[in-house]
Structures are given as C-alpha cells and as structure tokens.
Design a protein around this motif. Sequence first.
Motif, PDB file in Angstrom:
ATOM      1  N   ILE A  99     -34.772   3.213  -6.130  1.00 51.18           N
ATOM      2  CA  ILE A  99     -33.476   3.266  -6.810  1.00 51.18           C
ATOM      3  C   ILE A  99     -32.418   3.912  -5.920  1.00 51.18           C
ATOM      4  O   ILE A  99     -31.347   3.325  -5.708  1.00 51.18           O
ATOM      5  N   PRO A 100     -32.666   5.116  -5.359  1.00 53.29           N
ATOM      6  CA  PRO A 100     -31.647   5.650  -4.452  1.00 53.29           C
ATOM      7  C   PRO A 100     -31.457   4.827  -3.186  1.00 53.29           C
ATOM      8  O   PRO A 100     -30.349   4.762  -2.646  1.00 53.29           O
ATOM      9  N   VAL A 101     -32.536   4.175  -2.702  1.00 56.66           N
ATOM     10  CA  VAL A 101     -32.372   3.317  -1.521  1.00 56.66           C
ATOM     11  C   VAL A 101     -31.428   2.161  -1.833  1.00 56.66           C
ATOM     12  O   VAL A 101     -30.480   1.875  -1.085  1.00 56.66           O
ATOM     13  N   VAL A 102     -31.655   1.492  -2.962  1.00 50.29           N
ATOM     14  CA  VAL A 102     -30.780   0.382  -3.355  1.00 50.29           C
ATOM     15  C   VAL A 102     -29.390   0.903  -3.711  1.00 50.29           C
ATOM     16  O   VAL A 102     -28.382   0.232  -3.491  1.00 50.29           O
ATOM     17  N   PHE A 103     -29.340   2.125  -4.246  1.00 50.93           N
ATOM     18  CA  PHE A 103     -28.048   2.710  -4.585  1.00 50.93           C
ATOM     19  C   PHE A 103     -27.165   2.839  -3.353  1.00 50.93           C
ATOM     20  O   PHE A 103     -25.932   2.785  -3.455  1.00 50.93           O
ATOM     21  N   GLY A 104     -27.781   3.012  -2.181  1.00 49.12           N
ATOM     22  CA  GLY A 104     -26.997   3.040  -0.952  1.00 49.12           C
ATOM     23  C   GLY A 104     -26.186   1.770  -0.781  1.00 49.12           C
ATOM     24  O   GLY A 104     -25.002   1.805  -0.413  1.00 49.12           O
ATOM     25  N   PHE A 105     -26.814   0.621  -1.054  1.00 48.98           N
ATOM     26  CA  PHE A 105     -26.091  -0.649  -1.041  1.00 48.98           C
ATOM     27  C   PHE A 105     -25.258  -0.807  -2.313  1.00 48.98           C
ATOM     28  O   PHE A 105     -24.142  -1.313  -2.283  1.00 48.98           O
ATOM     29  N   GLY A 106     -25.846  -0.377  -3.437  1.00 47.03           N
ATOM     30  CA  GLY A 106     -25.205  -0.600  -4.726  1.00 47.03           C
ATOM     31  C   GLY A 106     -23.883   0.102  -4.889  1.00 47.03           C
ATOM     32  O   GLY A 106     -22.933  -0.458  -5.456  1.00 47.03           O
ATOM     33  N   SER A 107     -23.771   1.345  -4.399  1.00 47.04           N
ATOM     34  CA  SER A 107     -22.503   2.054  -4.530  1.00 47.04           C
ATOM     35  C   SER A 107     -21.421   1.366  -3.713  1.00 47.04           C
ATOM     36  O   SER A 107     -20.248   1.314  -4.112  1.00 47.04           O
TER      37      SER A 107
END
Length: 472
Positions: free
Chosen positions: A293-301
């Motif tokens: 989740i935080p890894v994808v959040f890097g792209f997601g944000s």
Amino acid sequence: MTPLDRTMRRMLDGPIAPTLLALAVPNVVMLVAQVALNVLEGYFVGWLGTDALAGVSVTFPLIMLMQTMSAGGMGGGVASAVARALGAGRRAEADALVAHAMVIALALAGAFTVALLAGGRALYTAMGATNGALEAALAYSNVIFAGAAAFWLFNTLAAVIRGTGNMRLPAVVVLGGGVALAGLSPALIYGWGPLPRLGVRGAAIALVLYYATGALLFLGYLLSGRSVVRFSPAAVRFRRALFADILRVGAPSLVNNVQTNLTVVLLTALVGPFGSVALAGYGMGVRLEYLQIPVVFGFGSALVTMVGTNVGAGRRERARRVAWTGALMAAAVTEAIGLAAALFPRAWLGLFSTDPGVLAAGTAYLRIVGPAYGFFGLGLALYFASQGAGRLGWPLVASATRLIVAAAGGWLVIHVAGAGLNALFGVMAAALVVFGSIVATAIAGGAWDTGRTHQSAAVIPRMESPRHVHDA
C-alpha cells in the motif's frame, strides 16, 4: 514565472511518464524508507519473543487502517481538492482548504482514540489474541491510538503539500525523521543508556513522537509563506462547500479503506484458531502485502495530484492517460515484489523469526498470495487515480467484492470444506485478482465518462490580486 505557474505547466503540458516519475520518485523513496522502518520495528519486536510479535501483528491491521484512512483515504480527498482547485485557478480556495482539512483530521483522530482505547481488548480477543499476545497487543495499541492526532495531522498536512505538486518536502521529513526513529525505537524498547526498558510500548512511543514532530514541521512550512498553498489562521472562514469538496472524495475513500482493512481483520480472525505460531507467520506474511500500500501510494499520491489537476483544468483525456501510465508502473513494481517473495520467502520472514512453525505458515502465504500482488497494485493505483478524478464508484465495488470473496470464501473453505491454511491463502490470492480486474475493466470501459465530475463550488473568485499571484 511563479512556482505555481511552473507546477501547473508541468502537470498540464509536460510529458506524462517523466512528469509522473518526477512526482512519484520522492514518494517512492520516502515510502521505501517507511517500509524499512516498519521492517526494523518488527525485527526489534521479534527479539521480545513470539507473544510480542503476535500481539503487534494483531494490532497491525487497525494501525494500517488509520494510516491508510488518513494518508490515502481522507488524505487523497484533501490532495484531490487542493489539486483541482489549483488546476481550475482557484488559489485562495486552495489556501482555505488547509484549515478545513485539519478540522476533519482532528475529528477522525478523536474517533479512533475513543474507539480503540475503549474496545481494543474485545477486538483483539475476537481476532484470536490470548494471554501474552493479548497483553502485548494492548500495550502497543493503547499508546498508538492515544496519539492518533499526530498520525492524522501528519498525513493530512502532507497531503495538502503533495496536492500542490511538492513531493520533496514530505520525503525529506520522512527520511530525516526515519533516521531518528531507527535509533529511538530500539532504545525505548530495550532501555539503552539512561532510557527505561519499555518493551512494545517503547516502539509505540517512538512512532507517535516521530509523527508528532513531522506534523509540526509541515504546519510550520504552511505557515511560513514559502508553500504554494498557505495556511493563515487569522483568515480562516469555514465554509460548508469546502468541507463537502474534501469529503465527497475522502468519505468514499474511507469506506474503501475500511473494506480493505476489514478484509485482513476477518482473515486474521480465520487464521487465529490455528494458534499463535500460525498467527505470527501469517502476520509477517500479510505485513508484506500491507506494505504494498505505501509502495503504490508513492505512485498513487502523484496520480491524485496530476489527475486532479488535469480534471480541474478540463483535460479529461490526458487525465486518463496519466492514470493508465501510473497504474502499469505500480503493477510492475508490486508484481516484482510478490514474485521475489514467493521465490525467496525466508529472505523476508527470516527478518522476524527463526521459529519453524512461523516460517512454514509465512512461506505458504507468500508462495500462494505473492504472485497476485500485481493485481493488487494495479487496482490500488487506479483507485488513487479515481480519487483525483472524483469518481470512486467502481473502486468501491471492487473493494467490496474483494471483501466478500476473501471473507465468505475463507469461511467456507475452513468451516465447510474443512481445508487448511493453504486453501485459505488461495482464497486471499483470488480476491486480489478480482479486485484489480474489476477496477481496470471498469475504467477501460469508460467508468469516468458517465456524468460530469463535480467541480467544487466557486465560493472564491478565480481571479486573484496581482500581489497574491506574485507571492506564490
């Protein structure tokens, strides 16, 4: 050209992949650091024994629920509202959103504090924690949720800053604070030097201090006048329309966060009857899933900001291209992590335990569920892009379907078919595939095209004074 003009030109006219990567890379670096800190904390707690490890594992879904709600849920609503306001030229409205976001954050933090301090024992018992594991869970959880306001303010103010296109400051704060946390956490756990030995409470206290300090730094930056968006307490005028602009994206996102974390809570409860050893092994395995989740959040944000800015400016087709570019990047990264974990599970699990039973349960989980991580990354990245677009209907359907498939399917294979942990893990993998497939299929089929994305009410004139724009 002002900083605001340069940022908007890059969002609206820059090449998509390089611009998205430029926005995402600081976030990814930041979140890799957070993942490393999370791993270190588990490593330090693991020295305290299996009960401590199992207890912290039981609290993990609830803490991640708060984190994902404040950063990716309501934080996504905040970043989306700020980005859309800036994209549409409503600079003063973007400034005003800061105070509204802080009020929402403090209200939700209070709800977490009351709920978990009052109901933590009953909840962790229902999830399968007993005896020493239960006491460790409560010792850790009570400190974390007493300090819930620090987590919410940190993630909310970081979302405001990211909504302006500034991804570097949150990354710098996380990296700098992470260095301090890496030393403070074990010092408080084991009582290094003059510090008392606090056990799992020490890990929780260190984490709360880290988030409180970061929140103060973000607030100072927004007060300083150096940010594209500014917070001026003297100029605060609360408006229902601005609360609504955050909540219309943030509130459905919270539902999605609840569904995602409820899935893990229910599956943890299904694993619980297999014993503390299985619970600890599963907990260490699912911790890697959560860390996607935080890894994808890097792209997601970056997706929230870039998609939101383009939607605010009326450039929908470019917003869709941005979404697919970022989603495919995120899927590639998460699938690579999942395959590596499936092939070399003990490289991860060995960081936390040497117990053969713990390693066996964790290995089974990673080998079965790890290869499905790419679908999780794809669906999650498109969820963040949908936040930016203000269209969260299909991501919510996908998340609810994952919950039903995982929880109901897991219960059936355990209690009706009489199968073991491996069958339960197979259901978990299938649920991730369903989640990613539904979101991708819906957006590819034109889910963002039905109706018009709501634009926040123009409660503040778009034309700013020349001095205000120059000061940006």
